[in-house]
Design an enzyme around this catalytic site. Structure first.
Site, PDB file in Angstrom:
ATOM      1  N   GLY A   8       0.833  -1.203   0.000  1.00  0.00           N
ATOM      2  CA  GLY A   8       0.000   0.000   0.000  1.00  0.00           C
ATOM      3  C   GLY A   8       0.861   1.243   0.000  1.00  0.00           C
ATOM      4  O   GLY A   8       1.905   1.282   0.650  1.00  0.00           O
ATOM      5  N   CYS A   9       0.460   2.235  -0.767  1.00  0.00           N
ATOM      6  CA  CYS A   9       1.158   3.515  -0.801  1.00  0.00           C
ATOM      7  C   CYS A   9       0.140   4.621  -0.517  1.00  0.00           C
ATOM      8  O   CYS A   9      -1.072   4.384  -0.581  1.00  0.00           O
ATOM      9  CB  CYS A   9       1.850   3.746  -2.141  1.00  0.00           C
TER      10      CYS A   9
END
Length: 321
Positions: A8-9
């Site tokens: 996840g970013c």
């Protein structure tokens, strides 16, 4: 060997899926099985089930946002920024294969406490703060984009087209501008709430929304929202620690009564008193920018550009318009 991962970013668009692809390609090279859960802007995809977690030999977390790592307690877990998942997937997989990844403390997915005396993973304070902040930013971004675009489209009808007293007034532009303005007003509460949620999960989310509204109402700006988010999150963690010895029969009472009421009282009251200095800082930034209006336009452009890049431009830049 079966490996699972979560990526996840902050924006949930590019790096999230680049890390997934890199990990999958590296696992395929080594003949290993891997399932990667992604936390993108469309939500959680390829979600890991309780069975996946129970059967996994190790977990790779390559994320700069909250991916609910607590569910991996009792497993070998390596927790790194998302860029490590893209640039060095081989080392991450090797840490699981060679059993050098530390075991995450807490109860396992089966509910049994982890008894191992091995070294357990510790996330640095800096990285945990960064992850909480980016969790708030990632949830705030769609609101900012949607509201900003609505306001920008309204300006196509004239810069004062939403002002009923102007000759440029246009009813449709007024609606667009109003909708966009309401969306933008949610920016600080959402930022605050999801910073708190990354720290203290759902109880933190609830307190974060209240504290965020106080920050927004008192015009503390983006900085006030950040301070409020960490305040709400850590207040809830403190309450969980203080109330940890209450009988299990009161767990429901804690969740729906004690945490919200005590959390709102402590964090809300603290934020109310912090609002004065935070508002002064926000006003100081606006005055500073206003003072640059008649100076070198190059310097003004650099300062405004930097503030926009840091998402501190909203209220301050309005002062220049």
């Amino acid at each position: 060997m079966k490996i699972i991962a979560a990526t996840g970013c902050p924006t949930g668009i590019a790096h999230t899926f680049m890390a997934k692809e890199a990990l999958e390609e590296e696992a395929k090279k080594q003949g290993l099985t891997i399932k990667v859960e992604t936390h993108g802007q469309e939500g959680v995809q390829n979600e890991l089930t309780a069975t996946d977690i129970a059967e996994a030999d190790g977990v790779i977390i390559a994320a700069d946002k909250d991916v609910h790592a607590e569910r991996f307690a009792g497993k070998r877990v390596i927790n790194v920024p998302v860029t490590r998942g893209i640039k060095d997937p081989a080392a991450l997989i090797a840490a699981i294969v060679n059993q050098t990844a530390p075991i995450m403390p807490g109860a396992s997915i089966t509910g049994e406490p982890q008894q191992s005396s091995e070294k357990r993973p510790k996330q640095s304070i800096g990285h945990s703060i960064y992850v909480a902040l980016m969790n708030g930013v990632s949830h705030m971004l769609p609101i900012v984009v949607a509201g900003g675009v609505m306001i920008a489209i309204s300006f196509m009808f004239g810069i004062y087209s939403a002002d009923s007293k102007s000759e440029e007034f246009n009813q449709f532009a007024f609606y667009l501008n109003s909708i966009g303005g309401l969306a933008m007003s949610l920016m600080v509460p959402i930022l605050t709430a999801y910073i708190a949620e990354a720290i203290a999960k759902r109880p933190g989310l609830i307190i974060g929304f209240i504290v965020g509204m106080i920050a927004y109402t008192n015009e503390t700006g983006f900085l006030g929202g950040i301070v409020g988010g960490f305040l709400a999150g850590y207040v809830v963690l403190g309450l969980q620690y203080v109330l940890r010895k209450l009988p299990p029969a009161l767990n429901g009472l804690k969740a729906i009564f004690l945490y919200p009421v005590l959390g709102i009282f402590i964090a809300g009251l603290t934020m109310w008193f912090l609002s004065a200095p935070m508002e002064a800082i926000n006003q100081g930034m606006m005055s500073f920018l206003a003072g640059l209006q008649n100076t070198n336009p190059l310097i003004l452009g650099i300062v405004v550009g930097m503030m926009c890049a840091f998402d501190m431009g909203g209220q301050s830049i309005k002062q220049l318009m």
